[in-house]
Write a protein that holds these residues in place. Structure first.
Motif, PDB file in Angstrom:
ATOM      1  N   ASN A  35       0.824  -1.215   0.000  1.00  0.00           N
ATOM      2  CA  ASN A  35       0.000   0.000   0.000  1.00  0.00           C
ATOM      3  C   ASN A  35       0.855   1.261   0.000  1.00  0.00           C
ATOM      4  OD1 ASN A  35      -2.349  -1.563   0.058  1.00  0.00           O
ATOM      5  ND2 ASN A  35      -2.355  -1.646   2.305  1.00  0.00           N
ATOM      6  N   LEU A  36       1.975   1.222   0.723  1.00  0.00           N
ATOM      7  CA  LEU A  36       2.893   2.357   0.702  1.00  0.00           C
ATOM      8  C   LEU A  36       3.446   2.584  -0.701  1.00  0.00           C
ATOM      9  CD1 LEU A  36       4.869   1.828   4.040  1.00  0.00           C
ATOM     10  CD2 LEU A  36       3.292   3.705   3.523  1.00  0.00           C
ATOM     11  N   GLN A  37       3.682   1.501  -1.432  1.00  0.00           N
ATOM     12  CA  GLN A  37       4.183   1.638  -2.797  1.00  0.00           C
ATOM     13  C   GLN A  37       3.157   2.306  -3.700  1.00  0.00           C
ATOM     14  OE1 GLN A  37       7.353   1.071  -3.973  1.00  0.00           O
ATOM     15  NE2 GLN A  37       6.469   2.184  -5.711  1.00  0.00           N
ATOM     16  N   LEU A  38       1.883   2.006  -3.490  1.00  0.00           N
ATOM     17  CA  LEU A  38       0.839   2.670  -4.270  1.00  0.00           C
ATOM     18  C   LEU A  38       0.843   4.170  -4.010  1.00  0.00           C
ATOM     19  CD1 LEU A  38      -2.178   0.191  -3.941  1.00  0.00           C
ATOM     20  CD2 LEU A  38      -0.648   0.511  -5.892  1.00  0.00           C
ATOM     21  N   LYS A 228     -10.449   6.540  12.330  1.00  0.00           N
ATOM     22  CA  LYS A 228      -9.202   6.694  13.070  1.00  0.00           C
ATOM     23  C   LYS A 228      -9.277   5.947  14.393  1.00  0.00           C
ATOM     24  CE  LYS A 228      -9.764  11.176  12.755  1.00  0.00           C
ATOM     25  NZ  LYS A 228      -9.627  12.652  12.752  1.00  0.00           N
ATOM     26  N   GLY A 229      -8.173   5.298  14.763  1.00  0.00           N
ATOM     27  CA  GLY A 229      -8.161   4.548  16.011  1.00  0.00           C
ATOM     28  C   GLY A 229      -6.798   3.952  16.277  1.00  0.00           C
ATOM     29  N   GLN A 230      -6.765   2.894  17.079  1.00  0.00           N
ATOM     30  CA  GLN A 230      -5.507   2.226  17.380  1.00  0.00           C
ATOM     31  C   GLN A 230      -4.814   1.786  16.094  1.00  0.00           C
ATOM     32  OE1 GLN A 230      -5.911  -1.024  20.128  1.00  0.00           O
ATOM     33  NE2 GLN A 230      -3.726  -1.463  20.181  1.00  0.00           N
ATOM     34  N   LYS A 231      -5.617   1.265  15.167  1.00  0.00           N
ATOM     35  CA  LYS A 231      -5.219   1.098  13.778  1.00  0.00           C
ATOM     36  C   LYS A 231      -6.242   1.857  12.942  1.00  0.00           C
ATOM     37  CE  LYS A 231      -3.118  -3.488  14.268  1.00  0.00           C
ATOM     38  NZ  LYS A 231      -3.166  -4.910  13.796  1.00  0.00           N
ATOM     39  N   ASP A 232      -5.789   2.537  11.917  1.00  0.00           N
ATOM     40  CA  ASP A 232      -6.718   3.279  11.071  1.00  0.00           C
ATOM     41  C   ASP A 232      -7.327   2.333  10.046  1.00  0.00           C
ATOM     42  OD1 ASP A 232      -6.127   5.702  12.347  1.00  0.00           O
ATOM     43  OD2 ASP A 232      -4.401   6.049  11.050  1.00  0.00           O
ATOM     44  N   LEU A 233      -8.665   2.308   9.986  1.00  0.00           N
ATOM     45  CA  LEU A 233      -9.379   1.489   9.015  1.00  0.00           C
ATOM     46  C   LEU A 233      -9.949   2.396   7.939  1.00  0.00           C
ATOM     47  CD1 LEU A 233     -11.383  -0.864  11.429  1.00  0.00           C
ATOM     48  CD2 LEU A 233      -9.103  -1.214  10.441  1.00  0.00           C
ATOM     49  N   ILE A 234      -9.752   2.021   6.689  1.00  0.00           N
ATOM     50  CA  ILE A 234     -10.155   2.856   5.558  1.00  0.00           C
ATOM     51  C   ILE A 234     -10.989   2.011   4.611  1.00  0.00           C
ATOM     52  CG2 ILE A 234      -9.317   4.336   3.687  1.00  0.00           C
ATOM     53  CD1 ILE A 234      -6.519   4.144   5.265  1.00  0.00           C
ATOM     54  N   SER A 235     -12.164   2.499   4.232  1.00  0.00           N
ATOM     55  CA  SER A 235     -13.005   1.700   3.344  1.00  0.00           C
ATOM     56  C   SER A 235     -13.882   2.566   2.454  1.00  0.00           C
ATOM     57  CB  SER A 235     -13.899   0.752   4.149  1.00  0.00           C
ATOM     58  OG  SER A 235     -14.689  -0.051   3.285  1.00  0.00           O
ATOM     59  N   ASP A 236     -14.124   2.050   1.241  1.00  0.00           N
ATOM     60  CA  ASP A 236     -15.104   2.643   0.332  1.00  0.00           C
ATOM     61  C   ASP A 236     -16.324   1.737   0.198  1.00  0.00           C
ATOM     62  OD1 ASP A 236     -14.011   0.542  -1.065  1.00  0.00           O
ATOM     63  OD2 ASP A 236     -13.515   1.707  -2.864  1.00  0.00           O
ATOM     64  N   GLY A 237     -16.492   0.832   1.147  1.00  0.00           N
ATOM     65  CA  GLY A 237     -17.640  -0.072   1.140  1.00  0.00           C
ATOM     66  C   GLY A 237     -17.395  -1.386   0.433  1.00  0.00           C
ATOM     67  N   LEU A 259      -3.761  15.202   9.552  1.00  0.00           N
ATOM     68  CA  LEU A 259      -4.208  14.150   8.649  1.00  0.00           C
ATOM     69  C   LEU A 259      -5.105  14.702   7.541  1.00  0.00           C
ATOM     70  CD1 LEU A 259      -5.317  10.583   9.612  1.00  0.00           C
ATOM     71  CD2 LEU A 259      -6.643  11.881   7.954  1.00  0.00           C
ATOM     72  N   SER A 260      -6.085  15.517   7.907  1.00  0.00           N
ATOM     73  CA  SER A 260      -7.033  16.014   6.896  1.00  0.00           C
ATOM     74  C   SER A 260      -6.349  16.942   5.897  1.00  0.00           C
ATOM     75  CB  SER A 260      -8.218  16.723   7.564  1.00  0.00           C
ATOM     76  OG  SER A 260      -7.803  17.868   8.266  1.00  0.00           O
ATOM     77  N   GLY A 261      -5.384  17.758   6.358  1.00  0.00           N
ATOM     78  CA  GLY A 261      -4.674  18.636   5.443  1.00  0.00           C
ATOM     79  C   GLY A 261      -3.793  17.870   4.474  1.00  0.00           C
ATOM     80  N   SER A 262      -3.068  16.886   4.979  1.00  0.00           N
ATOM     81  CA  SER A 262      -2.236  16.072   4.097  1.00  0.00           C
ATOM     82  C   SER A 262      -3.098  15.251   3.151  1.00  0.00           C
ATOM     83  CB  SER A 262      -1.312  15.168   4.920  1.00  0.00           C
ATOM     84  OG  SER A 262      -2.051  14.293   5.759  1.00  0.00           O
ATOM     85  N   LEU A 263      -4.250  14.812   3.629  1.00  0.00           N
ATOM     86  CA  LEU A 263      -5.172  14.056   2.779  1.00  0.00           C
ATOM     87  C   LEU A 263      -5.693  14.918   1.632  1.00  0.00           C
ATOM     88  CD1 LEU A 263      -6.810  11.581   2.102  1.00  0.00           C
ATOM     89  CD2 LEU A 263      -8.385  12.147   3.950  1.00  0.00           C
ATOM     90  N   GLY A 264      -5.852  16.216   1.886  1.00  0.00           N
ATOM     91  CA  GLY A 264      -6.310  17.102   0.824  1.00  0.00           C
ATOM     92  C   GLY A 264      -5.398  17.079  -0.386  1.00  0.00           C
ATOM     93  N   VAL A 286      -6.141   5.106  -1.692  1.00  0.00           N
ATOM     94  CA  VAL A 286      -4.693   5.276  -1.728  1.00  0.00           C
ATOM     95  C   VAL A 286      -4.296   6.568  -1.011  1.00  0.00           C
ATOM     96  CG1 VAL A 286      -2.676   5.558  -3.219  1.00  0.00           C
ATOM     97  CG2 VAL A 286      -4.495   3.958  -3.875  1.00  0.00           C
ATOM     98  N   ALA A 287      -5.019   7.649  -1.306  1.00  0.00           N
ATOM     99  CA  ALA A 287      -4.731   8.931  -0.661  1.00  0.00           C
ATOM    100  C   ALA A 287      -4.915   8.844   0.844  1.00  0.00           C
ATOM    101  CB  ALA A 287      -5.636  10.021  -1.247  1.00  0.00           C
ATOM    102  N   ALA A 288      -5.998   8.196   1.277  1.00  0.00           N
ATOM    103  CA  ALA A 288      -6.284   8.091   2.711  1.00  0.00           C
ATOM    104  C   ALA A 288      -5.238   7.248   3.415  1.00  0.00           C
ATOM    105  CB  ALA A 288      -7.680   7.505   2.928  1.00  0.00           C
ATOM    106  N   PHE A 289      -4.819   6.164   2.786  1.00  0.00           N
ATOM    107  CA  PHE A 289      -3.783   5.336   3.390  1.00  0.00           C
ATOM    108  C   PHE A 289      -2.494   6.131   3.551  1.00  0.00           C
ATOM    109  CE2 PHE A 289      -0.313   2.336   3.552  1.00  0.00           C
ATOM    110  CZ  PHE A 289      -0.784   1.354   4.401  1.00  0.00           C
ATOM    111  N   GLY A 290      -2.144   6.896   2.541  1.00  0.00           N
ATOM    112  CA  GLY A 290      -0.938   7.711   2.616  1.00  0.00           C
ATOM    113  C   GLY A 290      -0.996   8.737   3.731  1.00  0.00           C
TER     114      GLY A 290
END
Length: 329
Positions: A35-38, A228-237, A259-264, A286-290
């Motif tokens: 995922n980091l490579q993406l 956001k949490g102990q581990k961040d979970l990201i999903s588009d459903g 996080l939100s600024g870098s995500l922008g 990909v953006a959210a994971f980054g």
């Protein structure tokens, strides 16, 4: 409280019920390094042929008398990550304070004015992404303006990151972003529970965090959510990514704004890069994971230096080396 017309509300409730009981299997997301490579794939190269603005023009909608730090952190984080220009659209009394923090940020004192939406819309052609919510506050006029800005962004196809009190707007009227594929929500634990209850009318399953996330994303029309949490979970459903980049136990205020600024800016890069660079994965994922990985790395590095006295300002100072370690090395 905001209210849709009766037809929109009925359609939204029907969509929620349908999606709540219709689950799509989510494919494995691979490991952290993949995922980091993406994310590395979407980072634009620095060349002398570029002109100002190509690598990102980000707008932050938020900032009031009580909360001036949040929009500043979001805006400066976007610049430190690599955006060329960052705007803050805030209230009049917040503007001089935010300007005093940094001369690098363009500040517009319009957020509570009667012509706020028109003033911000003028800048739409000059913006790639809007981050809505940091330091927004709970003033009814400001929240109403934020609601209309969300609607106008969707009409123009502008990606939006919704955080903090921007999420409070959605709790009152979740159908505002129903099905908008270029929206990314970034709730913390409390905000996620509040939004889940507003949309699905049921309590969370404390033993199934990924299931809760999938349910909420699907009910909102597969909008991307960063839980956001102990581990961040990201999903588009349909897909769930787990970001377990090492951070620390320090949870000072303002980290979510980083996080939100870098995500922008990462969102702009992901959409600009195209599906080939993201290996067919949703650009918002990909953006959210980054953004999650970067925020956690900044947290880890700052904590190593300052321990309990670490603040978000210390994390901002780590963006350059953290970004290089994760994405440029």
């Amino acid at each position: 409280m905001y209210r849709s017309d009766q037809l929109s509300a009925a359609v939204f409730r029907a969509a929620v019920l349908c999606r709540a009981f219709t689950f799509h299997s989510h494919r494995p997301a691979g490991n952290m390094e993949k995922n980091l490579q993406l994310v590395r794939n979407i980072v634009p190269p620095l060349t002398e042929k570029k002109h100002k603005g190509q690598d990102g023009k980000i707008g932050v909608v938020g900032g009031c008398a009580e909360y001036t730090g949040a929009p500043y952190f979001a805006a400066i984080a976007s610049l430190k990550v690599g955006a060329d220009l960052s705007h803050v659209f805030c209230t009049k009394d917040a503007a001089p304070v935010i300007k005093s923090y940094s001369p690098n940020i363009i500040v517009h004192p319009v957020l509570e004015s009667s012509n706020c939406v028109d003033e911000i819309q003028k800048w739409f052609p000059a913006l790639h992404t809007l981050v809505i919510g940091p330091g927004l506050g709970r003033d009814e006029k400001v929240l109403q303006n934020a609601k209309v800005i969300m609607e106008k962004c969707q009409q123009r196809g502008i990606p939006i990151v919704i955080d903090a009190d921007g999420l409070w707007v959605l709790v009152q009227e979740p159908c505002l972003i129903q099905g908008y594929s270029k929206a990314i929500l970034t709730p913390n634990v409390v905000e996620f529970a509040r939004l889940y209850k507003a949309v699905l009318k049921d309590p969370l399953d404390e033993c199934d965090h990924q299931g809760n996330l999938l349910q909420l994303s699907q009910a909102l029309g597969n909008v991307t959510i960063v839980q956001k949490g102990q581990k961040d979970l990201i999903s588009d459903g349909t897909t769930v990514l787990v970001c377990s980049q090492q951070g620390s136990g320090r949870r000072c205020g303002g980290q979510g704004d980083l996080l939100s600024g870098s995500l922008g800016v990462l969102t702009h890069w992901a959409f600009a890069a195209g599906e080939e660079k993201t290996d067919g994965l949703n650009p918002t994922l990909v953006a959210a994971f980054g953004a999650c990985a970067l925020t956690r790395q900044c947290n880890h590095q700052a904590f190593q230096k300052y321990q309990r006295s670490m603040t978000t300002s210390d994390m901002i100072a780590e963006i350059s080396t953290a970004f290089n370690k994760l994405f440029d090395s």
